[in-house]
Design a protein around this motif. Structure first.
Motif, PDB file in Angstrom:
ATOM      1  N   LYS B 169      10.325  -2.750   8.166  1.00 43.46           N
ATOM      2  CA  LYS B 169       9.115  -2.154   7.624  1.00 43.46           C
ATOM      3  C   LYS B 169       8.269  -3.176   6.873  1.00 43.46           C
ATOM      4  O   LYS B 169       7.049  -3.177   6.967  1.00 43.46           O
ATOM      5  CB  LYS B 169       9.591  -1.048   6.679  1.00 43.46           C
ATOM      6  CG  LYS B 169       8.581  -0.021   6.326  1.00 43.46           C
ATOM      7  CD  LYS B 169       9.254   1.035   5.456  1.00 43.46           C
ATOM      8  CE  LYS B 169       8.291   1.513   4.406  1.00 43.46           C
ATOM      9  NZ  LYS B 169       8.895   1.625   3.082  1.00 43.46           N
ATOM     10  N   PHE B 170       8.950  -4.049   6.140  1.00 46.59           N
ATOM     11  CA  PHE B 170       8.210  -4.953   5.261  1.00 46.59           C
ATOM     12  C   PHE B 170       7.427  -5.988   6.053  1.00 46.59           C
ATOM     13  O   PHE B 170       6.366  -6.422   5.643  1.00 46.59           O
ATOM     14  CB  PHE B 170       9.164  -5.617   4.278  1.00 46.59           C
ATOM     15  CG  PHE B 170       9.940  -4.608   3.511  1.00 46.59           C
ATOM     16  CD1 PHE B 170       9.279  -3.750   2.646  1.00 46.59           C
ATOM     17  CD2 PHE B 170      11.295  -4.466   3.683  1.00 46.59           C
ATOM     18  CE1 PHE B 170       9.965  -2.780   1.964  1.00 46.59           C
ATOM     19  CE2 PHE B 170      11.985  -3.501   2.996  1.00 46.59           C
ATOM     20  CZ  PHE B 170      11.324  -2.658   2.134  1.00 46.59           C
ATOM     21  N   PHE B 171       7.951  -6.363   7.196  1.00 46.44           N
ATOM     22  CA  PHE B 171       7.231  -7.297   8.042  1.00 46.44           C
ATOM     23  C   PHE B 171       5.937  -6.660   8.524  1.00 46.44           C
ATOM     24  O   PHE B 171       4.874  -7.296   8.494  1.00 46.44           O
ATOM     25  CB  PHE B 171       8.102  -7.705   9.229  1.00 46.44           C
ATOM     26  CG  PHE B 171       7.436  -8.695  10.123  1.00 46.44           C
ATOM     27  CD1 PHE B 171       7.268 -10.000   9.730  1.00 46.44           C
ATOM     28  CD2 PHE B 171       6.943  -8.313  11.363  1.00 46.44           C
ATOM     29  CE1 PHE B 171       6.644 -10.909  10.541  1.00 46.44           C
ATOM     30  CE2 PHE B 171       6.313  -9.205  12.182  1.00 46.44           C
ATOM     31  CZ  PHE B 171       6.166 -10.514  11.769  1.00 46.44           C
ATOM     32  N   GLU B 173       4.255  -4.321   7.077  1.00 47.10           N
ATOM     33  CA  GLU B 173       3.310  -4.201   5.963  1.00 47.10           C
ATOM     34  C   GLU B 173       2.678  -5.544   5.622  1.00 47.10           C
ATOM     35  O   GLU B 173       1.478  -5.636   5.356  1.00 47.10           O
ATOM     36  CB  GLU B 173       4.015  -3.602   4.743  1.00 47.10           C
ATOM     37  CG  GLU B 173       4.132  -2.102   4.866  1.00 47.10           C
ATOM     38  CD  GLU B 173       5.330  -1.557   4.153  1.00 47.10           C
ATOM     39  OE1 GLU B 173       6.097  -2.345   3.569  1.00 47.10           O
ATOM     40  OE2 GLU B 173       5.509  -0.320   4.178  1.00 47.10           O
ATOM     41  N   PHE B 174       3.504  -6.572   5.651  1.00 49.72           N
ATOM     42  CA  PHE B 174       2.989  -7.914   5.393  1.00 49.72           C
ATOM     43  C   PHE B 174       1.901  -8.255   6.401  1.00 49.72           C
ATOM     44  O   PHE B 174       0.816  -8.720   6.050  1.00 49.72           O
ATOM     45  CB  PHE B 174       4.145  -8.920   5.488  1.00 49.72           C
ATOM     46  CG  PHE B 174       3.716 -10.356   5.479  1.00 49.72           C
ATOM     47  CD1 PHE B 174       3.427 -10.993   4.288  1.00 49.72           C
ATOM     48  CD2 PHE B 174       3.608 -11.066   6.658  1.00 49.72           C
ATOM     49  CE1 PHE B 174       3.022 -12.307   4.279  1.00 49.72           C
ATOM     50  CE2 PHE B 174       3.208 -12.383   6.646  1.00 49.72           C
ATOM     51  CZ  PHE B 174       2.909 -13.008   5.459  1.00 49.72           C
ATOM     52  N   SER B 177      -1.406  -6.286   5.941  1.00 57.69           N
ATOM     53  CA  SER B 177      -2.278  -6.734   4.854  1.00 57.69           C
ATOM     54  C   SER B 177      -2.830  -8.126   5.156  1.00 57.69           C
ATOM     55  O   SER B 177      -3.930  -8.471   4.718  1.00 57.69           O
ATOM     56  CB  SER B 177      -1.547  -6.709   3.519  1.00 57.69           C
ATOM     57  OG  SER B 177      -0.505  -7.624   3.512  1.00 57.69           O
ATOM     58  N   PHE B 237       9.232  -3.657  -3.108  1.00 60.94           N
ATOM     59  CA  PHE B 237       9.255  -4.501  -1.917  1.00 60.94           C
ATOM     60  C   PHE B 237       7.979  -4.327  -1.106  1.00 60.94           C
ATOM     61  O   PHE B 237       7.393  -5.305  -0.650  1.00 60.94           O
ATOM     62  CB  PHE B 237      10.464  -4.115  -1.050  1.00 60.94           C
ATOM     63  CG  PHE B 237      11.529  -5.154  -1.075  1.00 60.94           C
ATOM     64  CD1 PHE B 237      12.166  -5.455  -2.265  1.00 60.94           C
ATOM     65  CD2 PHE B 237      11.893  -5.829   0.068  1.00 60.94           C
ATOM     66  CE1 PHE B 237      13.143  -6.415  -2.304  1.00 60.94           C
ATOM     67  CE2 PHE B 237      12.873  -6.795   0.039  1.00 60.94           C
ATOM     68  CZ  PHE B 237      13.501  -7.098  -1.147  1.00 60.94           C
ATOM     69  N   THR B 238       7.571  -3.056  -0.940  1.00 59.96           N
ATOM     70  CA  THR B 238       6.356  -2.800  -0.175  1.00 59.96           C
ATOM     71  C   THR B 238       5.153  -3.443  -0.856  1.00 59.96           C
ATOM     72  O   THR B 238       4.351  -4.115  -0.203  1.00 59.96           O
ATOM     73  CB  THR B 238       6.138  -1.288  -0.047  1.00 59.96           C
ATOM     74  OG1 THR B 238       7.304  -0.730   0.522  1.00 59.96           O
ATOM     75  CG2 THR B 238       4.956  -0.979   0.827  1.00 59.96           C
ATOM     76  N   ALA B 241       5.236  -7.066  -0.236  1.00 56.04           N
ATOM     77  CA  ALA B 241       4.854  -7.425   1.128  1.00 56.04           C
ATOM     78  C   ALA B 241       3.338  -7.398   1.280  1.00 56.04           C
ATOM     79  O   ALA B 241       2.737  -8.312   1.851  1.00 56.04           O
ATOM     80  CB  ALA B 241       5.509  -6.477   2.125  1.00 56.04           C
ATOM     81  N   ILE B 242       2.705  -6.348   0.723  1.00 53.68           N
ATOM     82  CA  ILE B 242       1.249  -6.234   0.822  1.00 53.68           C
ATOM     83  C   ILE B 242       0.590  -7.387   0.063  1.00 53.68           C
ATOM     84  O   ILE B 242      -0.316  -8.057   0.570  1.00 53.68           O
ATOM     85  CB  ILE B 242       0.777  -4.884   0.254  1.00 53.68           C
ATOM     86  CG1 ILE B 242       1.338  -3.742   1.103  1.00 53.68           C
ATOM     87  CG2 ILE B 242      -0.730  -4.814   0.222  1.00 53.68           C
ATOM     88  CD1 ILE B 242       1.107  -2.387   0.484  1.00 53.68           C
ATOM     89  N   ALA B 244       1.827 -10.285  -0.685  1.00 56.94           N
ATOM     90  CA  ALA B 244       2.063 -11.569  -0.029  1.00 56.94           C
ATOM     91  C   ALA B 244       1.112 -11.744   1.151  1.00 56.94           C
ATOM     92  O   ALA B 244       0.555 -12.823   1.359  1.00 56.94           O
ATOM     93  CB  ALA B 244       3.514 -11.653   0.429  1.00 56.94           C
ATOM     94  N   GLY B 245       0.916 -10.660   1.912  1.00 59.37           N
ATOM     95  CA  GLY B 245       0.024 -10.742   3.059  1.00 59.37           C
ATOM     96  C   GLY B 245      -1.390 -11.115   2.651  1.00 59.37           C
ATOM     97  O   GLY B 245      -2.026 -11.976   3.257  1.00 59.37           O
TER      98      GLY B 245
END
Lengths: 155, 251
Positions: B169-171, B173-174, B177, B237-238, B241-242, B244-245
């Motif tokens: 999931k985190f990938f 979301e990254f 964003s 974490f979410t 991820a956002i 970081a993106g």
């Protein structure tokens, strides 16, 4: 005036749009939008009047949860359907974004107060939700007791 | 003979409880509601005491008597409020005595297999509208309305597309964003958009884990510490991820 109207309209669209993203039941979409609009209008009026955003978020989420509970009782659906979409506008997305941006730019000292503020606001939102729930429970208990008393007197 | 029958009966009740709980949890219901629903279902079938332990990754239920305790694992968590509402309706029917154990089991299985999501085009349109609305709500300039809609819509389509191919999931979301950041930056550079910050904040909103954050704090407040902490970790974490993106764009 136009400003307030546009805030009302767009918060309705935003909350209803989140209803779609969260796959709320179709017949509940308009109610989702209404709940979101009520919460946001309380927040924005208070915030524009210079009230601390933490307090404004608390009041906004309290109103969202209160209206959400009433609608949940009225339409016999789980309350989460109405509250979730309404809460989203209050979530400190902008603050969280700024925090992350400061961290990305290696300015940790500027990030910490922003992170603390974001945390306080999410705490205030949760407080508003829980307070509204407790108040609803108390009110429902009083109403139940009152109607029981009436029944007893009639019989 | 009768003892065997009742054993099978309670086994079935347990299964109905677990299935209802799992569908609700996967749909994003609150922890206390899941526990409450399972207890109510069991009570309507005459089992007075039920103990359940609900976490975002698994549900443990133990019914009164000497049946074994059962556990289900929850693998995917999305937000599908329609399913939560439908389980709620089924549990109301059970409480009213309208459904036998067998019928309840049938309708829950049917519900689990059904696909009730809005069509993807609707979802993307909604994400775009949400992005534009948030831009105005966060006091952006009117000319940025369209850029925010485009960035938000593209970002959300990216999220759906990558979620289709990977389960991380985190990938997804990254990446979503990242798309938003790049599109917004491109539009501001060519002069189509004005305020980069506002456009990004508005279009990132459909991805923000708002439900998780508030549910986490709410769970912590009422004492569901395991659920609260794990939902909080997921939200963090979410958010990371956002962030970081978007941050990649600024580097």
């Amino acid at each position: 005036m136009l400003y307030l109207l546009s805030q009302l309209g767009f918060s309705f669209i935003a909350a209803a749009g989140f209803g779609v993203l969260f796959n709320a039941p179709r017949r509940a979409l308009i109610h989702c939008g209404t709940v979101g609009m009520i919460g946001w209008i309380f927040y924005i009026i208070l915030a524009d009047a210079g009230v601390d955003p933490v307090v404004a978020s608390f009041v906004g989420s309290f109103m969202v949860a209160l209206v959400g509970h009433i609608m949940a009782k009225r339409f016999r659906m789980p309350m989460i359907i109405f509250s979730v979409a309404g809460i989203i506008p209050l979530v400190p997305g902008g603050l969280a974004y700024n925090t992350m941006r400061q961290i990305a730019e290696n300015d940790y000292l500027a990030a910490i107060p922003l992170a603390a503020k974001a945390f306080m606001i999410s705490g205030a939102i949760a407080m508003g939700l829980v307070f509204a729930e407790v108040i609803m429970q108390v009110v429902m208990n009083i109403i139940k007791r009152a109607s029981n008393n009436v029944k007893r007197e009639v019989s | 003979m009768t003892k065997e029958m009742t054993e099978r009966e309670t086994e079935k009740i347990l299964e109905v409880c677990l299935l209802a709980g799992r569908i609700m949890m996967e749909g994003g219901a609150e922890t206390y509601r899941v526990e409450d629903t399972m207890t109510r279902i069991a009570a309507s079938y005459g089992i007075k005491e039920t103990h359940s332990f609900v976490t975002p990754t698994g549900i443990i239920v133990s019914l009164q008597g000497d049946n074994p305790t059962r556990l289900v694992r929850i693998n995917s968590r999305t937000t599908d409020l329609e399913k939560v509402a439908q389980v709620n309706q089924i549990s109301r029917k059970i409480a009213a005595g309208e459904l036998s154990v067998q019928e309840a089991h049938q309708s829950l299985i049917q519900l689990e297999e059904s696909h009730l999501l809005f069509p993807i085009s609707y979802q993307i349109l909604a994400a775009a509208l949400v992005s534009g609305s948030f831009l105005i709500m966060f006091k952006g300039v009117w000319t940025d309305f369209l850029p925010a809609m485009i960035a938000g819509g593209l970002g959300y389509s990216g999220l759906l597309l990558i979620q289709h191919y990977t389960r991380v999931k985190f990938f997804a979301e990254f990446f979503a964003s990242l798309i938003i950041g790049l599109v917004a930056l491109a539009m501001v550079t060519i002069g189509f958009g004005m305020e980069l910050d506002k456009i990004i904040i508005g279009s990132v909103m459909p991805l923000v884990p708002g439900l998780l954050i508030t549910n986490a704090v709410r769970d912590l407040m009422v004492g569901h510490f395991v659920s609260g902490l794990s939902k909080g970790a997921e939200a963090l974490f979410t958010a990371f991820a956002i962030g970081a993106g978007v941050a990649v764009v600024f580097l």
